[in-house]
Design a protein around this motif. Structure first.
Motif, PDB file in Angstrom:
ATOM      1  N   ILE A   1       0.837  -1.201   0.000  1.00 41.50           N
ATOM      2  CA  ILE A   1       0.000   0.000   0.000  1.00 41.50           C
ATOM      3  C   ILE A   1       0.870   1.248   0.000  1.00 41.50           C
ATOM      4  O   ILE A   1       0.636   2.204  -0.752  1.00 41.50           O
ATOM      5  CB  ILE A   1      -0.958  -0.002   1.218  1.00 41.50           C
ATOM      6  N   GLN A   2       1.909   1.256   0.850  1.00 39.62           N
ATOM      7  CA  GLN A   2       2.805   2.413   0.925  1.00 39.62           C
ATOM      8  C   GLN A   2       3.615   2.580  -0.362  1.00 39.62           C
ATOM      9  O   GLN A   2       3.841   3.698  -0.819  1.00 39.62           O
ATOM     10  CB  GLN A   2       3.743   2.264   2.124  1.00 39.62           C
TER      11      GLN A   2
ATOM     12  N   ARG B   1      -6.167  -0.276  -1.889  1.00 40.73           N
ATOM     13  CA  ARG B   1      -6.510  -1.665  -1.565  1.00 40.73           C
ATOM     14  C   ARG B   1      -7.258  -2.328  -2.719  1.00 40.73           C
ATOM     15  O   ARG B   1      -7.036  -3.493  -3.038  1.00 40.73           O
ATOM     16  CB  ARG B   1      -7.341  -1.723  -0.284  1.00 40.73           C
TER      17      ARG B   1
ATOM     18  N   SER C   1       1.327   3.974  -2.953  1.00 37.85           N
ATOM     19  CA  SER C   1       0.943   5.327  -2.540  1.00 37.85           C
ATOM     20  C   SER C   1       2.056   6.331  -2.821  1.00 37.85           C
ATOM     21  O   SER C   1       1.785   7.494  -3.159  1.00 37.85           O
ATOM     22  CB  SER C   1       0.596   5.346  -1.051  1.00 37.85           C
TER      23      SER C   1
ATOM     24  N   SER D   1      -6.747   7.193  -2.504  1.00 38.12           N
ATOM     25  CA  SER D   1      -7.152   6.923  -1.122  1.00 38.12           C
ATOM     26  C   SER D   1      -6.745   5.515  -0.725  1.00 38.12           C
ATOM     27  O   SER D   1      -6.400   4.689  -1.578  1.00 38.12           O
ATOM     28  CB  SER D   1      -8.663   7.079  -0.977  1.00 38.12           C
ATOM     29  N   GLN D   2      -6.782   5.244   0.588  1.00 37.07           N
ATOM     30  CA  GLN D   2      -6.445   3.906   1.077  1.00 37.07           C
ATOM     31  C   GLN D   2      -7.369   2.851   0.473  1.00 37.07           C
ATOM     32  O   GLN D   2      -6.914   1.757   0.098  1.00 37.07           O
ATOM     33  CB  GLN D   2      -6.539   3.865   2.605  1.00 37.07           C
TER      34      GLN D   2
END
Length: 510
Positions: A403-404, A419, A407, A414-415
């Protein structure tokens, strides 16, 4: 007892269980394939067998005196030696014996006692019986089979690419002829003809081996048994991969039936206990049912492995030529290839082939401007937007989660979006929360594909994207590249992946 007994091993990463009390044996002469979807723990299993990873529970027992050889493509080696000198270290003790014998002969002018003569005779006999004087031909035979002689036996290891060094490490391992070979994706850096040679070599290998490979054709030809990692356990099947696929389908259906039947049984117990534990007249019966429920050996739920759903959408595509390469010379300190000239038309799909180490990856890195050309030039059309997949699984921050990582490239997402995109590429929620370097090779490749998928591009440059992908992911990627409307340059050693859809195949050896 077999050569290897794996007894009730349990291993987890955080809350992710790889195996739960799994057991199997490896017997003399068995040729075992290890299969399972990305992230099930295939490489972790091999690392456990050599003691690099300690399972949470269970035992791993090797037969006493067994020599085990592990293909570690990232092994620390002396990079200042030549290829030939490195391969000679497979017979280090014999070369030490030769050195002792040479020293004795040199000193015979001052020491020609019977004891010295007998010692020289013993050492000479040892060398002859060990085939010492045929070692050079053995080394060259293996090196030639794996395509190493073409690199130059006097080449310094430091000057070789990572893939070339991996081939040299594999050659040394084969020369050592251990009782058991442990091989993790040995074909990733081999060309088709060298995969054929390795296939024939392993088919006739007198020792045992365990091999991880996503190349089912390769496994089908070399294996006599299969270990499948699924449902948090390791199940051994006799026969090759084709036989395994038949048996696995039946086993999976049986497992799911057993799980569903047990789930119904457990629910009946739970419903009865819930209704009767508070009533005085039935509390004893409820308590008895609770004891029965506690004794049930619960079947792990079938893991629903998400199938990737890669989606590449090309941005605006013009009708002009996408790329022109003219008199391009690539390399680092010296040229790897002669001048190259080729063109990629709009929406054309080109595959670059050639033996490993010839410079395919260097060409791609030159085109994406990671390295400068030695001479010549190349030009992309003005409206071209590139997306590049690099085969090496290197990360600037290996402890970051997927995720990081994504990102950092796309901070506006957005998170929940991050995902969703990672799940679309086949990553499970648990894997998204792990350090990216702790994921399997296939999972790491899917993180890279996720970034690629989000990139606004009309020209894809892909360097061995299938190396770590399981069969499902390969098939999805293949279908998506067939549908891709932009231009494409692909480097791949898997002809079956591209041969039925590539517009042109450029062999840079010729």
């Amino acid at each position: 007892m077999g050569l290897l007994d794996v007894i009730n091993i349990t291993h987890s990463f955080g809350d992710k269980t790889l195996y739960q009390e799994a057991s199997f044996e490896l017997f003399k002469g068995e040729h075992m394939g290890i299969v399972g979807r990305n992230g099930t723990g295939k490489t972790t299993l091999l690392n456990s067998l050599i003691g690099e990873v300690i399972p949470d529970g269970g035992e791993i027992r090797w037969q006493k005196g067994i020599k085990v050889g592990y293909l570690d493509q990232h092994a620390k080696i002396d990079r200042e030696v030549t290829v030939f000198d490195y391969l000679k270290t497979a017979f280090l003790e014999l070369y030490k014996t030769e050195a002792q014998l040479t020293k004795i002969y040199e000193n015979m002018g001052t020491d020609s006692s019977e004891k010295t003569m007998n010692r020289a005779s013993d050492l000479q006999t040892l060398l002859e019986n060990s085939g010492f004087y045929e070692l050079e031909s053995r080394i060259l035979k293996i090196a030639d089979g794996l395509g190493i002689t073409a690199l130059g036996m006097d080449s310094i290891l430091e000057k070789l690419s990572g893939g070339q060094r991996a081939k040299v490490i594999l050659a040394k391992l084969l020369l050592e002829e251990p009782n058991v070979l442990l091989l993790d994706e040995p074909t990733n850096f081999l060309d088709k003809e060298h995969v054929e040679w390795l296939t024939d070599y392993l088919k006739s290998y007198e020792g045992a081996f365990m091999v991880i490979s996503h190349d089912f054709d390769f496994l089908d030809r070399i294996t006599t048994c299969i270990c499948d990692i699924e449902f948090c356990t390791i199940k051994k099947y006799n026969g090759n991969i084709s036989k395994f696929i038949q048996l696995k389908g039946l086993r999976r259906e049986s497992y799911i039936r057993e799980f569903e039947a047990q789930k119904k049984e457990i629910k009946k117990f739970e419903d009865y206990i819930s209704k009767n534990k508070a009533r005085a007249s039935t509390a004893a019966m409820a308590k008895s049912r609770q004891k029965q429920l506690d004794k049930i050996d619960r079947i792990a739920p079938p893991e629903l492995v998400p199938k990737p759903n890669f989606r590449f959408t090309a941005t605006h595509i013009s009708n002009q030529r996408s790329l022109t390469v003219k008199d391009l010379v690539i390399g680092y300190d010296y040229a790897l290839l002669a001048k190259m000239n080729f063109k990629v038309e709009s929406a054309q799909k080109i595959v670059i082939t050639g033996f490993n180490g010839i410079g395919k990856s260097t060409l791609l890195k030159t085109l994406v401007k990671q390295i400068s050309p030695l001479s010549g030039k190349f030009k992309f059309a003005d409206n071209i937007k590139l997306a590049y997949f690099e085969q090496d699984l290197n990360w600037e921050s290996p402890l970051q989660t997927p995720i990081q990582v994504v990102s950092d490239v796309y901070p506006k997402l957005s998170q929940s979006q991050l995902r969703r995109y990672l799940a679309q590429c086949g990553l499970k929620a648990k894997s998204m929360a792990q350090g990216v370097s702790t994921l399997s090779g296939g999972e790491q490749a899917k993180v890279k594909i996720c970034i690629l998928m989000l990139t606004q591009a009309n020209f894809l440059i892909l360097d061995e994207p299938t190396n770590h992908l399981d069969s499902d992911a390969k098939e999805v990627l293949k279908k998506e590249l067939i549908k891709w409307e932009g231009s494409l340059i692909l480097v791949s050693h898997e002809a079956s992946f591209y041969e039925d859809w590539a517009d042109e195949i450029i062999n840079i050896e010729s």
